[in-house]
Design a protein around this motif. Structure first.
Motif, short mmCIF file in Angstrom:
data_model
loop_
_atom_site.label_atom_id
_atom_site.label_comp_id
_atom_site.label_asym_id
_atom_site.label_seq_id
_atom_site.Cartn_x
_atom_site.Cartn_y
_atom_site.Cartn_z
N ARG A 54 8.25 64.45 59.98
CA ARG A 54 7.90 63.24 60.74
C ARG A 54 9.17 62.56 61.28
O ARG A 54 9.20 62.06 62.42
CB ARG A 54 7.11 62.28 59.86
N THR A 57 10.37 64.54 64.24
CA THR A 57 9.49 64.29 65.39
C THR A 57 9.84 62.96 66.05
O THR A 57 9.89 62.85 67.29
CB THR A 57 8.02 64.30 64.95
N ARG A 61 11.28 62.36 69.93
CA ARG A 61 10.64 61.44 70.88
C ARG A 61 11.64 60.42 71.41
O ARG A 61 11.65 60.08 72.59
CB ARG A 61 9.48 60.72 70.21
#
Length: 528
Positions: A54, A57, A61
């Motif tokens: 996570r 990720t 982004r």
């Protein structure tokens, strides 16, 4: 027989390219921690990768792309596929084809949608007696990446036992060292920091291939790798140091029970540890030291350390100094559960229950009730120690519970204890009494009082490092230790205490000197 993987690795150029790429990417322990934070780090130690994924990720982004460090972490640490373009960017010198030739990835075709790892590759950081170091370690993928139990020929990376043994390792300069059962090569590389040359053996060709890759990746040129079981590859040779994290796990010899090469030596019960203990001294040069980990069984009420003592008594070679430290004891139920889970078998599954029954059947059949785990140190006497009248060191003890400090640096502590033992054992009581001592810097004294009392009811010497020993002392010994500042001799301190306590000086000295020897053995008191 031997497989000599010496200085020149056949894939040396590819490995050099990998080293260059990992360096340029900043693929380090601190960099990974910075990517996903301490909580995700802790989750990875529990074999959970979701928090780390996570975090990666979110980073992707935010930046609109992946970084080379994040790509390498996602592929090799988390064991997840990445795009060929991302990996090509992270490994510009090695390239996809080179990574495939080193058996790090499953595909080298940029037209594929993703590239999957076929090996675990991660940074490793440590602090030892020689300072701070960092390496990269290649090993086989674990069950988290595989999604199922590991294979029987699995080559383990740096685990808890590896860290324990490397922390125990005595790091004095030596000419020749032996790493028995090298696995991924981690102990051989630690030994190579202070040994002129290292011989590393293993029964697994795959393990030797991976260990040789790790040695080349981390620029070691003084390690030789040989194929064979236990001491077979080094017949007729002796070494100044032997280290081993042997395949000591007690595994049922039953059909359908996996026999993992990295932890199971194929012998019944604790016979492999017995074999190593009984024969290691034959391969030690005079003054040489062997250090290894092991399990031993408690059978029908007989203590495990008594069993180990019998192994030492039966050793065919010369009498050696022996120091065995039992760190833990597990009931057979807990022991079986630990090692079945270690292989990746999920609890509460039919396969787990089947294996559990096989382990308990084996223990019950052989009358085993518990299993001990600990550290073994053996030392072959040199000419100087053989010439003295001192008896060989024979120390078998239980040191359960937490260690002193962080538990690191035990190798330095063991060195200090052995030096202290040798120093005091070579001196008569008269010579010891004429010597000066100092208190180790990590030692404090605790005094416990009943409310309202002026005199303590108990006094304890507390060791902050090492094994964190808590040693009860009486008034006389506490006063002697407190006066050991390197100025007054032990005899002068005893004389002053005898006058203060109104007791016979010779009797007090005779009472305190054996206790002083014991405190020197534990590195609580040190020769000044």
């Amino acid at each position: 027989m031997g497989l000599n993987k010496g200085v020149t690795h056949p894939q040396r150029d590819l490995i050099a390219a990998l080293r260059s790429d990992l360096t340029a990417a900043g693929f380090t322990v601190s960099a990974l921690s910075g990517l996903w934070g301490p909580d995700a780090d802790a989750a990875l130690h529990r074999n959970q990768r979701v928090p780390a994924l996570r975090a990666l990720t979110r980073l992707r982004r935010t930046l609109g792309r992946s970084t080379p460090t994040a790509t390498l972490a996602e592929l090799f640490v988390l064991g997840l596929p990445v795009s060929p373009a991302m990996l090509a960017e992270a490994l510009p010198n090695l390239g996809l084809q080179g990574a495939s030739e080193l058996r790090l990835i499953s595909s080298a075709d940029e037209r594929d949608e993703s590239v999957r790892p076929t090996a675990d590759l991660r940074p490793y950081r440590f602090i030892d007696q020689l300072g701070v170091g960092s390496w990269w370690i290649v090993s086989d993928l674990g069950e988290l990446s595989l999604g199922h139990a590991v294979g029987e020929d699995h080559v383990l990376g740096v685990g808890g036992a590896s860290l324990t043994l490397s922390g125990l390792m005595i790091q004095r300069p030596v000419d020749a060292a032996l790493d028995l059962g090298t696995g991924c090569g981690i102990q051989a590389m630690h030994a190579a920091r202070h040994a002129r040359r290292v011989v590393a053996t293993d029964i697994s060709t795959r393990a030797l291939d991976i260990a040789a890759l790790n040695a080349e990746l981390n620029a070691f040129e003084n390690i030789e790798f040989r194929l064979g079981s236990l001491f077979e590859p080094v017949a007729d040779e002796t070494f100044d140091q032997i280290v081993s994290n042997p395949p000591f796990v007690i595994t049922p010899r039953a059909e359908g029970v996996p026999s993992y090469e990295y932890r199971d030596g194929g012998m019944l019960g604790d016979a492999l540890v017995q074999h190593v203990m009984r024969h290691a001294s034959e391969y030690l040069a005079p003054g040489g030291i062997a250090q290894f980990l092991g399990n031993w069984e408690y059978t029908d009420g007989h203590a495990g350390l008594d069993r180990v003592s019998g192994w030492l008594d039966d050793a065919p070679a010369t009498v050696v100094d022996a120091w065995v430290i039992e760190r833990d004891v597990q009931h057979i139920d807990e022991y079986a559960e630990t090692w079945i889970r270690d292989g990746g078998t999920t609890p509460a599954s039919p396969e787990f229950d089947r294996l559990y029954g096989a382990w308990l059947n084996d223990f019950e059949h052989r009358g085993v009730e518990r299993v001990g785990f600990g550290y073994v140190l053996l030392r072959r006497p040199d000419a100087a120690s053989s010439a003295t009248s001192a008896a060989p060191l024979r120390r078998l003890e239980q040191v359960h519970g937490p260690l002193g400090g962080s538990g690191s640096g035990l190798g330095a502590h063991l060195t200090e204890c052995l030096d202290g033992h040798d120093w005091q054992a070579s001196r008569s009581d008269a010579e010891l009494a004429s010597s000066t001592l100092v208190v180790a810097s990590d030692v404090t004294v605790e005094r416990h009082y009943w409310p309202g009392d002026d005199d303590p009811t108990a006094m304890i010497l507390s060791q902050g490092g090492g094994f964190g020993r808590q040693t009860p002392v009486d008034t006389g010994l506490a006063a002697l230790v407190g006066a050991c500042d390197g100025e007054l001799t032990v005899g002068a301190i005893c004389s002053a205490l005898a006058q203060l306590l109104s007791v016979d000086e010779q009797a007090l000295e005779g009472e305190l000197l054996p206790l002083v020897r014991s405190l020197i053995d534990d590195a609580i008191l040190l020769p000044s």
